[in-house]
Design an enzyme around this catalytic site. Structure first.
Site, short mmCIF file in Angstrom:
data_model
loop_
_atom_site.label_atom_id
_atom_site.label_comp_id
_atom_site.label_asym_id
_atom_site.label_seq_id
_atom_site.Cartn_x
_atom_site.Cartn_y
_atom_site.Cartn_z
CE LYS A 120 -51.25 -109.26 -22.45
NZ LYS A 120 -51.87 -108.05 -21.89
CG ASP A 138 -48.56 -108.80 -17.29
OD1 ASP A 138 -47.62 -109.23 -16.58
OD2 ASP A 138 -49.66 -108.46 -16.82
#
Length: 212
Positions: A120, A138
């Site tokens: 991420k 996320d």
């Protein structure tokens, strides 16, 4: 979900969320990298409050390394997991200086090799700092994609892979920001605000929530 529905969703989010970008405050790729590292299990508001003071005294790998772990902790003490984050940041700065000429590498493999940097964080940096058509996933985006039916998957990587397959090239630069902002303020975890959602009629979520 049909592809034409996905495109309509993207078009509506594009019209609704003008100039989408991260809510983290940064001025350089290095500042963004540090801010994203700090944002794990923390709010952007809390990170921005901490980095305002931190970046005023250390906004380069050399300056951050000079602070050292203990001094760095004092600046980020209000952020969750600050002990481990401080250690990872100092180690990351050492690597940036010795292996990357004090620059944040514009390369996924080199980014995820940095302490504390996962998929991420790497994708956020590549997308936001360097303009790559990556889509970071996320918790907000994972929830939104599965809930709406836009890109279902049992893992973050599965959702990311699906998004890269179904999101047309013209939308990939901003997709992450559209989804994270929509997931943060409208399609929230416990009580999604379906009554004020611009894609409510396109969403496949069966348990929609409306104000009484």
């Amino acid at each position: 979900m049909k592809q034409k529905t996905r495109i309509e969703i993207l078009e509506r989010l594009k019209a609704h969320i003008k100039d989408p970008t991260t809510e983290l405050i940064y001025h350089t790729p290095f500042e963004l990298l540090i801010a994203v590292l700090l944002s794990a299990q923390a709010t952007d508001v809390s990170v921005n409050k901490a980095t305002k003071s931190l970046f005023a005294v250390a906004n380069t790998p050399e300056a951050m390394l000079a602070l050292g772990v203990e001094s760095l902790k004092e600046y980020i003490r209000t952020i969750g997991l600050f002990n481990s984050k401080a250690q990872n940041i100092i180690k990351t700065c050492q690597i940036l200086i010795t292996q990357h000429h004090s620059e944040v590498p514009e390369d996924f493999a080199h980014l995820v090799a940095l302490p504390g940097v996962g998929r991420k964080t790497a994708n956020v940096v590549l997308n936001t700092a360097f303009g790559w058509p990556t889509i970071a996933v996320d918790t907000h985006i994972f929830r939104l994609c599965n809930r709406t039916g836009f890109a279902c998957g049992k893992t973050v990587e599965a959702v990311e892979d699906k998004l890269l397959q179904v999101v047309p090239a013209d939308y990939k630069i901003n997709c992450h920001h559209w989804f994270i902002l929509h997931g943060r303020y409208t399609c929230i975890a416990r009580k999604p605000r379906c009554g004020s959602c611009v894609i409510e009629d396109l969403c496949e979520f069966k348990d929609k929530v409306y104000p009484e």
